[in-house]
Design a protein around this motif. Structure first.
Motif, short mmCIF file in Angstrom:
data_model
loop_
_atom_site.label_atom_id
_atom_site.label_comp_id
_atom_site.label_asym_id
_atom_site.label_seq_id
_atom_site.Cartn_x
_atom_site.Cartn_y
_atom_site.Cartn_z
N PHE A 119 -1.12 8.16 0.27
CA PHE A 119 -0.68 6.77 0.44
C PHE A 119 -1.63 6.00 1.34
N LEU A 120 -2.02 6.58 2.46
CA LEU A 120 -2.91 5.89 3.40
C LEU A 120 -4.26 5.58 2.76
N ILE A 121 -4.79 6.52 2.01
CA ILE A 121 -6.07 6.28 1.33
C ILE A 121 -5.92 5.18 0.30
N LEU A 122 -4.87 5.25 -0.50
CA LEU A 122 -4.64 4.22 -1.51
C LEU A 122 -4.43 2.85 -0.87
N ALA A 123 -3.65 2.79 0.20
CA ALA A 123 -3.42 1.52 0.89
C ALA A 123 -4.72 0.98 1.47
N TRP A 124 -5.57 1.84 2.02
CA TRP A 124 -6.84 1.41 2.60
C TRP A 124 -7.75 0.83 1.51
N ILE A 125 -7.82 1.50 0.37
CA ILE A 125 -8.68 1.02 -0.72
C ILE A 125 -8.16 -0.31 -1.26
N ILE A 126 -6.85 -0.44 -1.42
CA ILE A 126 -6.29 -1.71 -1.89
C ILE A 126 -6.55 -2.81 -0.87
N PHE A 127 -6.42 -2.49 0.43
CA PHE A 127 -6.73 -3.47 1.48
C PHE A 127 -8.17 -3.95 1.36
N LEU A 128 -9.11 -3.01 1.16
CA LEU A 128 -10.52 -3.39 1.04
C LEU A 128 -10.76 -4.26 -0.19
N MET A 129 -10.08 -3.95 -1.30
CA MET A 129 -10.25 -4.76 -2.50
C MET A 129 -9.68 -6.17 -2.30
N VAL A 130 -8.50 -6.28 -1.71
CA VAL A 130 -7.90 -7.59 -1.46
C VAL A 130 -8.75 -8.39 -0.48
N ARG A 131 -9.28 -7.70 0.52
CA ARG A 131 -10.14 -8.36 1.51
C ARG A 131 -11.40 -8.92 0.83
N ALA A 132 -12.00 -8.14 -0.07
CA ALA A 132 -13.20 -8.62 -0.78
C ALA A 132 -12.88 -9.83 -1.65
N VAL A 133 -11.75 -9.79 -2.34
CA VAL A 133 -11.36 -10.93 -3.18
C VAL A 133 -11.10 -12.16 -2.31
N ASN A 134 -10.43 -11.99 -1.18
CA ASN A 134 -10.17 -13.11 -0.28
C ASN A 134 -11.46 -13.69 0.27
N ASN A 135 -12.43 -12.85 0.61
CA ASN A 135 -13.72 -13.35 1.10
C ASN A 135 -14.44 -14.14 0.02
N MET A 136 -14.37 -13.67 -1.23
CA MET A 136 -15.00 -14.43 -2.32
C MET A 136 -14.33 -15.78 -2.50
N ARG A 137 -13.00 -15.82 -2.40
CA ARG A 137 -12.29 -17.09 -2.54
C ARG A 137 -12.63 -18.04 -1.41
N ARG A 138 -12.74 -17.52 -0.19
CA ARG A 138 -13.09 -18.38 0.95
C ARG A 138 -14.47 -18.98 0.77
N LYS A 139 -15.41 -18.20 0.26
CA LYS A 139 -16.76 -18.72 0.04
C LYS A 139 -16.75 -19.81 -1.01
N GLU A 140 -15.94 -19.63 -2.05
CA GLU A 140 -15.84 -20.66 -3.08
C GLU A 140 -15.22 -21.93 -2.53
N GLU A 141 -14.20 -21.79 -1.68
CA GLU A 141 -13.53 -22.95 -1.10
C GLU A 141 -14.40 -23.63 -0.05
N ALA A 142 -15.21 -22.85 0.67
CA ALA A 142 -16.01 -23.40 1.76
C ALA A 142 -17.16 -24.26 1.23
N ALA A 143 -17.71 -23.93 0.09
CA ALA A 143 -18.82 -24.70 -0.46
C ALA A 143 -18.30 -26.03 -0.98
N PRO A 144 -18.72 -27.14 -0.34
CA PRO A 144 -18.24 -28.44 -0.81
C PRO A 144 -18.86 -28.77 -2.17
N PRO A 145 -18.12 -29.44 -3.00
CA PRO A 145 -18.69 -29.79 -4.31
C PRO A 145 -19.81 -30.82 -4.12
N PRO A 146 -20.80 -30.78 -4.97
CA PRO A 146 -21.89 -31.74 -4.84
C PRO A 146 -21.36 -33.15 -5.09
N PRO A 147 -21.93 -34.14 -4.38
CA PRO A 147 -21.44 -35.50 -4.57
C PRO A 147 -21.68 -35.97 -6.01
N ALA A 148 -20.74 -36.72 -6.49
CA ALA A 148 -20.84 -37.22 -7.86
C ALA A 148 -21.95 -38.26 -7.94
#
Length: 137
Positions: free
Chosen positions: A90-119
């Protein structure tokens, strides 16, 4: 009623959940093998050849076997070694899932942080700006 059932099954969330459950089951098998076949032997070697899977306490008076499987055939046993292995799974599985969710959250933050280019301004505004700049000269 059959059509409603077809609509329910065809929804994306149901299909995503089904895929997640199937992949989760397969992933749990991999983690179980990792724990039983890789990690637990190393832990056993570090602690002097201990094999957690055969740790048990006999709960019946006639249990005198050395292995867990043989002891289960003789009577009731408290298989705490199997529990330790399950907790590690369980601990190994929980750790791996935590790392996967953390990676997805970091990717989402990077996408949100980049402002869209001005029109780009409309063509008439660009033309008027050019006319204004020419008139200034």
């Amino acid at each position: 009623m059959l059509n409603e059932f077809k609509e329910f099954i065809a929804k994306g969330n149901v299909m995503d959940l089904a895929v997640g459950v199937i992949i989760g089951g397969a992933f749990a098998t991999i983690v179980s093998s990792l724990t039983n076949d890789v990690i637990m032997p190393v832990v056993g070697a570090i602690f002097g050849g201990l094999d957690f899977s055969n740790f048990f306490l006999p709960l019946a008076a006639n249990v005198d076997a050395a292995s867990l499987e043989a002891a289960r055939e003789q009577g009731a046993v408290l298989a705490y070694g199997a529990f330790v292995t399950a907790v590690l799974n369980f601990l190994i599985l929980a750790w791996i899932i935590f790392l996967m969710v953390r990676a997805v959250n970091n990717m989402r933050r990077k996408e949100e942080a980049a402002p869209p280019p001005p029109a780009a301004p409309p063509a008439d505004i660009v033309l008027l700006t050019e006319i204004r700049d020419l008139l200034k000269k």
